[in-house]
Design an enzyme around this catalytic site. Structure first.
Site, short mmCIF file in Angstrom:
data_model
loop_
_atom_site.label_atom_id
_atom_site.label_comp_id
_atom_site.label_asym_id
_atom_site.label_seq_id
_atom_site.Cartn_x
_atom_site.Cartn_y
_atom_site.Cartn_z
N GLY A 45 17.51 5.11 -116.17
CA GLY A 45 18.46 5.95 -115.44
C GLY A 45 17.88 7.24 -114.89
N SER A 46 16.59 7.26 -114.59
CA SER A 46 16.05 8.50 -114.03
C SER A 46 16.59 8.75 -112.62
CB SER A 46 14.52 8.50 -114.05
OG SER A 46 14.00 7.57 -113.15
N ARG A 71 21.32 -6.80 -112.19
CA ARG A 71 22.14 -7.99 -111.92
C ARG A 71 22.41 -8.12 -110.43
NH1 ARG A 71 22.65 -11.75 -115.77
NH2 ARG A 71 24.33 -12.53 -114.48
N LEU A 116 24.92 -8.73 -107.51
CA LEU A 116 26.36 -8.55 -107.38
C LEU A 116 26.99 -9.78 -106.76
CD1 LEU A 116 26.54 -4.87 -106.06
CD2 LEU A 116 26.80 -5.68 -108.41
N HIS A 127 14.79 0.71 -104.05
CA HIS A 127 13.78 -0.27 -104.44
C HIS A 127 12.40 0.41 -104.36
CE1 HIS A 127 12.09 -4.25 -105.01
NE2 HIS A 127 11.20 -3.94 -104.08
N ASP A 132 17.46 -7.28 -102.19
CA ASP A 132 16.56 -6.34 -101.50
C ASP A 132 16.49 -6.58 -100.01
OD1 ASP A 132 15.90 -5.30 -104.04
OD2 ASP A 132 14.29 -6.76 -104.29
C1 GRF Z 1 13.41 2.34 -109.98
O1 GRF Z 1 12.05 2.18 -109.74
C2 GRF Z 1 14.22 1.73 -108.87
O2 GRF Z 1 13.60 1.80 -107.62
C3 GRF Z 1 14.34 0.29 -109.28
O3 GRF Z 1 14.45 0.34 -110.69
C4 GRF Z 1 13.86 1.54 -111.19
C5 GRF Z 1 14.91 2.23 -111.99
O4 GRF Z 1 14.42 3.33 -112.68
N1 GRF Z 1 15.41 -0.38 -108.61
P1 GRF Z 1 15.43 4.33 -113.40
O5 GRF Z 1 16.30 3.48 -114.34
O6 GRF Z 1 16.26 4.98 -112.34
O7 GRF Z 1 14.59 5.29 -114.14
#
Ligand code: GRF
Length: 198
Positions: free
Chosen positions: A15-16, A95, A97, A113, A154
């Site tokens: 969740g960064s 997941r 959708l 992505h 994507d």
């Molecule tokens: C990120 O690299 C995002 O681009 C991809 O999954 C990763 C999620 O990282 N879809 P975080 O959970 O937001 O840290």
């Protein structure tokens, strides 16, 4: 009076990117948006802690808790509707959708992505696999993409990209970290513009 666009963020892990969106909201950088709900497809992940610390309602909807994918998708959709969600941000959500959910929120679901789509996207292209594929292909640059979600993984229209160099001798970890830093800048900026233009 500024409008408020109600945003739900869907997560599966650290969740960064969610944190970057929450921080941007706190800093007043998302004047038209309010994150009203976080939904995780996994229990016990750090993203849920981040939501809690910020005081945003969150819930866990694990696909395996449901009899089938249709029931899972219906429940997810119902929760988004209940929270009066206008825009959905996928932030590390693993997941796919369902088609009904995508139709209901057509054009209003964003994803980030960690590569320069249309390259290095699609089923199975997530996490380290993306960066390993980029390195194996000998790419000189990679980056991140925010796009509108459609029925294909994507795939939908690209809203914005940031490029980063691939350095000689890079490991997947090093490349991932360089890109992640840019993701945290890109996603809030795109969401701001997106919500301003709604
Ligand atoms: C990120 O690299 C995002 O681009 C991809 O999954 C990763 C999620 O990282 N879809 P975080 O959970 O937001 O840290």
């Amino acid at each position: 009076m500024p409008k408020v666009v109600r945003v739900a963020v869907l997560v599966s892990g650290g969740g960064s990117n969610l944190q970057a969106l929450l921080d941007a909201q706190k800093a007043g950088q998302l004047p038209e948006a309010e994150i009203v709900l976080v939904v995780s497809s996994r229990a016990g992940v750090q993203a849920l802690e981040r939501a809690k610390n910020f005081g945003v309602p969150s819930l866990v909807l694990e696909p395996r808790q449901f009899a089938d994918d249709e029931t899972f998708q219906k429940t997810l959709e119902a929760e988004l509707v209940k929270a009066r969600t206008d825009v959905v941000c996928l932030a590390g959500y693993l997941r796919k959708l369902g088609t009904n959910l995508i139709s209901r929120y057509r054009g209003k679901i964003l994803n980030i992505h960690p590569a320069l789509l249309p390259k290095f996207g699609g089923p199975g292209m997530y996490g380290h696999r993306v960066h390993e594929a980029v390195l194996a292909a000998g790419e000189k640059e990679s980056g991140c993409t925010v796009h509108i979600v459609d029925e294909e993984f994507d795939h939908g229209p690209v809203l914005a990209q940031t490029r980063v160099p691939v350095m000689p001798g890079d490991t997947a970890d090093q490349l991932a970290a360089r890109i992640l830093e840019e993701e945290h800048r890109l996603y809030p900026g795109v969401l701001r513009k997106f919500t301003e233009n709604l």
